[in-house]
Write a protein that holds these residues in place. Structure first.
Motif, PDB file in Angstrom:
ATOM      1  N   GLY A 111     -28.959 -19.393  77.931  1.00 16.64           N
ATOM      2  CA  GLY A 111     -28.355 -20.272  78.930  1.00 16.64           C
ATOM      3  C   GLY A 111     -28.610 -21.745  78.663  1.00 16.64           C
ATOM      4  N   HIS A 112     -29.601 -22.029  77.831  1.00 13.96           N
ATOM      5  CA  HIS A 112     -29.947 -23.427  77.591  1.00 13.96           C
ATOM      6  C   HIS A 112     -29.595 -23.875  76.172  1.00 13.96           C
ATOM      7  N   LEU A 113     -28.699 -23.150  75.535  1.00 11.66           N
ATOM      8  CA  LEU A 113     -28.062 -23.669  74.326  1.00 11.66           C
ATOM      9  C   LEU A 113     -27.286 -24.920  74.740  1.00 11.66           C
TER      10      LEU A 113
ATOM     11  N   LYS B 262     -25.589 -32.052  84.011  1.00 15.18           N
ATOM     12  CA  LYS B 262     -27.025 -31.852  84.189  1.00 15.18           C
ATOM     13  C   LYS B 262     -27.281 -30.378  84.511  1.00 15.18           C
ATOM     14  N   CYS B 263     -28.290 -29.805  83.847  1.00 23.33           N
ATOM     15  CA  CYS B 263     -28.650 -28.399  84.051  1.00 23.33           C
ATOM     16  C   CYS B 263     -29.867 -28.317  84.973  1.00 23.33           C
ATOM     17  N   GLY B 264     -30.070 -27.152  85.574  1.00 29.27           N
ATOM     18  CA  GLY B 264     -31.228 -26.926  86.426  1.00 29.27           C
ATOM     19  C   GLY B 264     -32.550 -27.142  85.700  1.00 29.27           C
ATOM     20  N   CYS B 265     -32.548 -27.027  84.372  1.00 30.82           N
ATOM     21  CA  CYS B 265     -33.771 -27.189  83.576  1.00 30.82           C
ATOM     22  C   CYS B 265     -34.100 -28.654  83.345  1.00 30.82           C
ATOM     23  N   GLY B 266     -33.196 -29.554  83.725  1.00 30.41           N
ATOM     24  CA  GLY B 266     -33.457 -30.978  83.552  1.00 30.41           C
ATOM     25  C   GLY B 266     -32.706 -31.582  82.375  1.00 30.41           C
TER      26      GLY B 266
ATOM     27  N   GLY C 240     -25.916 -30.710  79.431  1.00 30.67           N
ATOM     28  CA  GLY C 240     -24.970 -30.030  78.550  1.00 30.67           C
ATOM     29  C   GLY C 240     -25.348 -28.610  78.171  1.00 30.67           C
ATOM     30  N   CYS C 241     -26.273 -27.973  78.927  1.00 31.10           N
ATOM     31  CA  CYS C 241     -26.632 -26.578  78.639  1.00 31.10           C
ATOM     32  C   CYS C 241     -25.463 -25.646  78.976  1.00 31.10           C
ATOM     33  N   LEU C 242     -25.374 -24.539  78.248  1.00 40.65           N
ATOM     34  CA  LEU C 242     -24.347 -23.528  78.518  1.00 40.65           C
ATOM     35  C   LEU C 242     -24.344 -23.126  79.993  1.00 40.65           C
TER      36      LEU C 242
HETATM   37 ZN   LIG Z   1     -30.736 -25.995  80.729  1.00 36.77          ZN
END
Ligand SMILES: [Zn+2]
Length: 322
Positions: free
Chosen positions: A163-165, A173-177, A180-182
């Motif tokens: 998910g974080h590719l 912005k992704c939940g991981c900070g 552009g994450c998948l």
């Molecule tokens: Zn992410």
């Protein structure tokens, strides 16, 4: 009743346990709420009670080992769970040891998304393969990778965070900070976001009526339902999301040359419209030989994937094979 393996899944809201036969059939199962506010000891007590209930449901079978799926990050070798975001107050919890003390059998902890993949590999859509990967398309995007018939965990056990590719430089912005994450495009959350962006830009759609004019109330199901009724924009949102998923899968295909890419999670209910868009993009972007090889298929075990995978991984780990 003969010997079984226990598979236990620790979720933020539910604990699931299953007694699984040595060939991977669920012989008894149990689900109960996670007392997430009461701390690790109380949660471990509930996990043990759930495991015993699953054994009872399997006509009083005895377990030779237990596999436990927990949210990461963790040290899978020692069974210490660091600080899962959905279990507040958990810091360096020795979960494998705590469960061993309660159940009196060897207990093995692994990342829950990895174990769902291992379940599909063992008895589900990936059975018979040696190289496969799985994407669980839900609120987020979970991932698992099997190579040479074993889970790919990496040196710290953090591998397979599909998910974080990064699929878009400086993207959403992704939940991981990160950006552009998948997951920011390919999850149900990403699907809804794509719809809201389009609606805010003025695209005509029956989705406005479906959510009562309140875009914040929009759900993945509404988008799927309106697409099913033929709404052009809702159909585009699903195809666009499938296209993003396909971009990520094309990279996986080039990287891993898998026999199968298995798709699970709530998003798969969007059906052929989504699946066709995924396959089209993956085939277009990946190299020809691995793209022709990789079958992109729907998961078969549903909710049971995690507990079956936990049990099957425990079998392998007890035998020193994983
Ligand atoms: Zn992410």
């Amino acid at each position: 009743m003969s010997e079984v393996l226990l598979g236990i899944d620790l979720g933020g809201t539910q604990v699931k346990a299953a007694a699984v036969t040595l060939d991977g059939t669920v012989a008894g199962h149990d689900v109960r709420p996670t007392p997430a506010d009461d701390g690790p000891e109380a949660v471990a007590d509930v996990m043990a009670a759930s495991a015993r209930a699953a054994l009872e449901a399997a006509n009083g079978a005895t377990a030779r080992a237990a596999g436990i799926g927990a949210p990461g990050p963790m040290n899978w070798q020692t069974g210490v769970v660091f600080s899962p975001p959905n279990l507040v107050g958990w810091h360096n919890v020795p979960l494998a040891e705590m469960m061993r003390a309660r159940l009196g059998i060897p207990c093995f902890v692994d990342n829950d998304a990895n174990l769902a993949c291992y379940g599909e590999f063992s008895t589900g859509a990936g059975r018979g393969t040696q190289d496969m990967c799985m994407l669980t398309l839900g609120t987020g995007v979970g991932g698992g990778i099997v190579v040479f018939g074993r889970l790919l965990r990496g040196i710290d056990g953090t591998a397979a965070e599909i998910g974080h590719l990064t699929v878009q430089r400086d993207g959403r912005k992704c939940g991981c900070g990160a950006h552009g994450c998948l997951e920011a495009y390919a999850s149900v959350t990403g699907l809804v976001r794509t719809a809201i962006e389009g609606l805010e830009a003025g695209k005509p759609s029956s989705l406005r009526g479906a959510c009562g004019g309140n875009l914040n109330a929009l759900t993945g199901k509404m988008i799927s339902d309106e697409a099913g009724r033929g709404d052009t924009f809702a159909r585009w949102v699903i195809e666009e999301t499938g296209d993003w998923i396909g971009v990520g899968i094309a990279s996986l295909i080039n990287l891993l040359n898998p026999e199968k890419v298995v798709l699970g999670g709530g998003m798969i209910h969007a059906g052929e419209l989504l699946l066709n868009a995924i396959r089209k993009r993956a085939k277009k972007d990946a190299f020809e030989v691995p793209a022709n090889r990789a079958q992109i298929v729907i998961a078969e075990l549903g909710e049971a994937a995690g507990v079956v995978g936990a049990a099957m991984a425990a079998r392998e780990r007890q035998a020193g094979l994983a």
